[in-house]
Design a protein around this motif. Sequence first.
Motif, PDB file in Angstrom:
ATOM      1  N   ILE A   9      11.648  55.198  41.720  1.00  0.00           N
ATOM      2  CA  ILE A   9      11.227  54.960  43.116  1.00  0.00           C
ATOM      3  C   ILE A   9       9.834  54.342  43.217  1.00  0.00           C
ATOM      4  O   ILE A   9       9.427  53.910  44.289  1.00  0.00           O
ATOM      5  N   ILE A  10       9.114  54.279  42.121  1.00  0.00           N
ATOM      6  CA  ILE A  10       7.766  53.702  42.159  1.00  0.00           C
ATOM      7  C   ILE A  10       7.770  52.267  41.628  1.00  0.00           C
ATOM      8  O   ILE A  10       7.341  51.345  42.305  1.00  0.00           O
ATOM      9  N   CYS A  11       8.275  52.062  40.430  1.00  0.00           N
ATOM     10  CA  CYS A  11       8.238  50.719  39.827  1.00  0.00           C
ATOM     11  C   CYS A  11       9.533  49.940  40.038  1.00  0.00           C
ATOM     12  O   CYS A  11       9.575  48.744  39.782  1.00  0.00           O
ATOM     13  N   GLY A  26      12.180  69.941  41.933  1.00  0.00           N
ATOM     14  CA  GLY A  26      13.254  69.485  41.073  1.00  0.00           C
ATOM     15  C   GLY A  26      13.567  68.002  41.161  1.00  0.00           C
ATOM     16  O   GLY A  26      14.565  67.554  40.599  1.00  0.00           O
ATOM     17  N   HIS A  27      12.742  67.230  41.848  1.00  0.00           N
ATOM     18  CA  HIS A  27      13.020  65.798  41.973  1.00  0.00           C
ATOM     19  C   HIS A  27      12.933  65.108  40.615  1.00  0.00           C
ATOM     20  O   HIS A  27      11.987  65.305  39.877  1.00  0.00           O
ATOM     21  N   GLU A  28      13.927  64.300  40.346  1.00  0.00           N
ATOM     22  CA  GLU A  28      13.970  63.465  39.149  1.00  0.00           C
ATOM     23  C   GLU A  28      14.208  62.045  39.628  1.00  0.00           C
ATOM     24  O   GLU A  28      15.332  61.560  39.624  1.00  0.00           O
ATOM     25  N   PRO A  54       5.602  62.527  44.113  1.00  0.00           N
ATOM     26  CA  PRO A  54       5.553  61.178  44.674  1.00  0.00           C
ATOM     27  C   PRO A  54       6.769  60.787  45.528  1.00  0.00           C
ATOM     28  O   PRO A  54       6.751  59.753  46.174  1.00  0.00           O
ATOM     29  N   LYS A  55       7.804  61.606  45.555  1.00  0.00           N
ATOM     30  CA  LYS A  55       8.988  61.253  46.350  1.00  0.00           C
ATOM     31  C   LYS A  55       8.617  61.289  47.829  1.00  0.00           C
ATOM     32  O   LYS A  55       8.066  62.269  48.320  1.00  0.00           O
ATOM     33  N   PRO A  56       8.885  60.211  48.554  1.00  0.00           N
ATOM     34  CA  PRO A  56       8.566  60.179  49.992  1.00  0.00           C
ATOM     35  C   PRO A  56       9.178  61.377  50.731  1.00  0.00           C
ATOM     36  O   PRO A  56      10.336  61.705  50.526  1.00  0.00           O
ATOM     37  N   GLY A  57       8.351  62.013  51.542  1.00  0.00           N
ATOM     38  CA  GLY A  57       8.793  63.159  52.328  1.00  0.00           C
ATOM     39  C   GLY A  57       8.663  64.496  51.625  1.00  0.00           C
ATOM     40  O   GLY A  57       8.744  65.540  52.257  1.00  0.00           O
ATOM     41  N   CYS A  58       8.476  64.495  50.319  1.00  0.00           N
ATOM     42  CA  CYS A  58       8.333  65.754  49.583  1.00  0.00           C
ATOM     43  C   CYS A  58       6.879  66.216  49.677  1.00  0.00           C
ATOM     44  O   CYS A  58       5.960  65.467  49.379  1.00  0.00           O
ATOM     45  N   ARG A  59       6.673  67.433  50.100  1.00  0.00           N
ATOM     46  CA  ARG A  59       5.318  67.961  50.266  1.00  0.00           C
ATOM     47  C   ARG A  59       4.941  68.958  49.160  1.00  0.00           C
ATOM     48  O   ARG A  59       3.935  69.637  49.240  1.00  0.00           O
ATOM     49  N   VAL A  60       5.755  69.060  48.129  1.00  0.00           N
ATOM     50  CA  VAL A  60       5.511  70.023  47.058  1.00  0.00           C
ATOM     51  C   VAL A  60       4.284  69.620  46.251  1.00  0.00           C
ATOM     52  O   VAL A  60       4.155  68.470  45.830  1.00  0.00           O
TER      53      VAL A  60
END
Length: 192
Positions: A9-11, A26-28, A54-60
């Motif tokens: 999702i970044i590069c 747990g985002h991969e 770094p996942k958009p919307g994740c506040r963890v």
Amino acid sequence: MVVFINKCIICFEPTRRFEKVSEACGHECTCRLCVRKHIEAELNTKTAINIRCPKPGCRVKLTYHDIKRLVSKETFERYDNLLLCHAIRKLKDFRWCKNPECGSGQEHTTGDDEPIMTCIACHSKSCFTHDVPWHKDHTCDEFSEKIQTENETANQAYHDSCLAAYDRILQFGNHHHKSTCQYYSAYDGEDI
């Protein structure tokens, strides 16, 4: 057989292996290199120690162990040092050495009662009360008075040289500012 390859999702580069960012979310969704770059960018651009997924919307927020697992030894040492500095700043009796070449600091438990601090690393003297290099030839009370007098003098000089007569400005408008003032505005009507 078709192999599905997802994109980071970044590069946005295709990858078969994603890095688990945090145990909490747990985002991969990112490659290892991008997770490292994300954390390094956060450390380079902020003084905050809270680094999020770094996942958009994740506040963890990433944990200490998440960051240790994801980054290089050097980056983790920087992060660990930031945590230490953040914790130290919360100590009310802690002061950094005022010698610009030192970088050390210490607690001064006698506080304002004995304001002269001598750095244990470089032996420079500083004032606990004013948090400045030691003001020799002045007690803390004298130094406070000197600062107040200098501030009042500087403020008065600023007001005398830069500021307009506000009674006329308030009554008649911004065209009574000096023409060089950022608040000046020309007036086409009849001046009063």
